[in-house]
Design an enzyme around this catalytic site. Structure first.
Site, PDB file in Angstrom:
ATOM      1  N   GLY A  74      -2.626  25.946  47.424  1.00 15.43           N
ATOM      2  CA  GLY A  74      -3.840  25.449  46.781  1.00 15.43           C
ATOM      3  C   GLY A  74      -3.879  25.868  45.327  1.00 15.43           C
ATOM      4  O   GLY A  74      -2.973  26.533  44.816  1.00 15.43           O
ATOM      5  N   GLY A 127      -6.850  26.622  41.808  1.00 12.10           N
ATOM      6  CA  GLY A 127      -8.193  26.683  41.266  1.00 12.10           C
ATOM      7  C   GLY A 127      -8.182  26.251  39.819  1.00 12.10           C
ATOM      8  O   GLY A 127      -7.237  25.591  39.364  1.00 12.10           O
ATOM      9  N   THR A 182      -2.895  29.220  40.721  1.00 15.32           N
ATOM     10  CA  THR A 182      -2.373  28.528  41.898  1.00 15.32           C
ATOM     11  C   THR A 182      -2.035  29.556  42.972  1.00 15.32           C
ATOM     12  O   THR A 182      -1.790  30.733  42.668  1.00 15.32           O
ATOM     13  CB  THR A 182      -1.103  27.724  41.554  1.00 15.32           C
ATOM     14  OG1 THR A 182      -0.107  28.623  41.048  1.00 15.32           O
ATOM     15  CG2 THR A 182      -1.401  26.660  40.513  1.00 15.32           C
ATOM     16  N   VAL A 183      -2.010  29.100  44.218  1.00 16.03           N
ATOM     17  CA  VAL A 183      -1.697  29.979  45.343  1.00 16.03           C
ATOM     18  C   VAL A 183      -0.519  29.393  46.109  1.00 16.03           C
ATOM     19  O   VAL A 183      -0.530  28.208  46.471  1.00 16.03           O
ATOM     20  CB  VAL A 183      -2.909  30.159  46.279  1.00 16.03           C
ATOM     21  CG1 VAL A 183      -2.549  31.097  47.426  1.00 16.03           C
ATOM     22  CG2 VAL A 183      -4.112  30.697  45.509  1.00 16.03           C
ATOM     23  N   LYS A 238      -1.054  34.674  44.272  1.00 19.49           N
ATOM     24  CA  LYS A 238      -1.948  33.985  43.344  1.00 19.49           C
ATOM     25  C   LYS A 238      -1.392  34.175  41.935  1.00 19.49           C
ATOM     26  O   LYS A 238      -1.159  35.314  41.506  1.00 19.49           O
ATOM     27  CB  LYS A 238      -3.361  34.546  43.468  1.00 19.49           C
ATOM     28  CG  LYS A 238      -4.444  33.688  42.828  1.00 19.49           C
ATOM     29  CD  LYS A 238      -5.824  34.187  43.239  1.00 19.49           C
ATOM     30  CE  LYS A 238      -6.922  33.278  42.715  1.00 19.49           C
ATOM     31  NZ  LYS A 238      -8.268  33.747  43.152  1.00 19.49           N
ATOM     32  N   ASP A 254     -19.438  33.920  44.285  1.00 19.38           N
ATOM     33  CA  ASP A 254     -18.938  32.576  44.620  1.00 19.38           C
ATOM     34  C   ASP A 254     -18.674  32.442  46.119  1.00 19.38           C
ATOM     35  O   ASP A 254     -17.617  31.966  46.535  1.00 19.38           O
ATOM     36  CB  ASP A 254     -17.674  32.269  43.821  1.00 19.38           C
ATOM     37  CG  ASP A 254     -17.392  30.764  43.738  1.00 19.38           C
ATOM     38  OD1 ASP A 254     -18.325  29.972  43.967  1.00 19.38           O
ATOM     39  OD2 ASP A 254     -16.244  30.388  43.446  1.00 19.38           O
TER      40      ASP A 254
END
Length: 347
Positions: free
Chosen positions: A10, A12, A16-17, A36, A131
């Site tokens: 994934g 953000g 990136t991850v 990450k 968050d």
């Protein structure tokens, strides 16, 4: 630590991850992790996340951090943080796969309790996550839950006073965040309420497509997120404690951990009624007990709930043999690790 970068999981706004495979086995970290990554020039938020995770390392409901590393890939200098890999994916994906019908209330209760334990730990250490949302709640193969993505997390009361600092995702923002940029621990509780309502309804707690209009509804007036009608009375009361507009009157994580919504024994109404009707009311009301025909079995409950079962059921559980109880607790589930053929060597 030497590791190999695997497939992308994934991304953000700044990182990136990917999967990460350790080159050598170690007792300090698992063979398969998540990494990450962001460019060094934009790494301040990720560095902050790594420092916070190291401080919160003793909480089982928070994603583990296994250290940092630097690498150079395709001519770019990168900063990497190695994290625990939660192979169950994000809670948002699980809800998406429920066909917008929401999750069963027993399951919602289980996740809510674990999430509160993590939030209580975070708040006691003086941090605000800032968050909390379904995408930042990860699941483990054994049904556990991990709070992730501390990129926006901050110390309580660390507002710099130099401007309006709007943090988080609009659908989960608290009134005090929207109206005045204030984000203390009560803001995480408001977001928790939004998460619980969304798990039950299968859709966001706020029904609004316009972000500006949504922020107006949150920050101005008395409107609160919609409480699902199919939720139990205990669940509705729980959400009402989360959706108090005044943050000073909103319940804390520690208070909510003692709410009756989290202490339902997991039995439906008919089963509970049957158990109660078979319980002796006086010394002369004992039926002829037969160990092989228990009216209500507790072996189907998770082991973590045994300490919460009512006394009237505890005696029935003892009539079940140890072997039968163990079969009800222990499963044969195996981890399903997926491997990618696209690996990049990192030193």
């Amino acid at each position: 630590m030497d590791w190999i970068r695997g497939e992308k999981l994934g991304h953000g706004s700044f990182a990136t991850v990917n999967l990460a495979l350790a080159k050598k086995q170690s007792t300090q970290h698992p063979p398969l992790m998540a990494v990450k990554t962001c460019g060094i020039s934009h790494s301040s938020s990720l560095v902050n996340e790594k420092l916070i995770l190291e401080e919160l390392k003793d909480c089982p409901e928070i994603i583990n951090c296994y250290g940092e590393s630097f690498s150079c890939e395709n001519g770019e200098k990168l900063y990497n943080v190695l994290l625990e890999y939660a192979s169950g994916g994000a809670l948002s994906e699980k809800l998406k796969n429920s066909d917008d019908r929401g999750l069963p209330e027993n399951e919602v209760r289980q996740y809510t309790k674990a999430l509160l334990k993590g939030l209580n730990f975070i708040h006691k250490f003086g941090y605000v996550h800032c968050d909390i949302k379904l995408q930042n709640i990860l699941l483990t193969p054994n049904g556990g839950l991990k709070i992730a993505d501390f990129g926006l997390a901050k110390r309580v009361g660390s507002e710099n006073g130099s401007g309006f600092d709007l943090r988080g995702t609009p659908l989960y923002m608290s009134p005090e965040m929207v109206a005045g940029g204030k984000q203390g621990t009560p803001a995480d509780i408001w977001a928790l309420g939004c998460v619980v309502a969304e798990m039950v309804a299968g859709a966001p707690a706020w029904r609004c497509d316009d972000v500006a209009g949504l922020l107006m509804r949150i920050g101005v007036g008395d409107a609160v997120p919609e409480i699902p009608g199919n939720l139990s009375e205990e669940g509705k009361d729980f959400l009402e404690k989360c959706f108090v507009k005044d943050p000073s009157k909103r319940w804390t994580a520690e208070m909510l951990l003692n709410h009756s919504f989290l202490f339902n024994d997991g039995l439906d109404f008919e089963m509970k009624e049957s158990c109660e009707s078979n319980s002796p009311r006086c010394p002369f009301d004992f039926p002829d007990w037969v160990s092989s025909s228990v009216a209500c079995s507790i072996t189907s409950l998770p082991s973590s709930e045994y300490s919460e079962e009512p006394p009237s059921l505890r005696s029935q559980r003892r009539s079940t043999s140890p072997a039968e109880r163990l079969r009800g607790i222990v499963g044969d589930q195996e981890l399903n690790w997926s491997a990618s053929g696209d690996w990049v060597n990192i030193r």
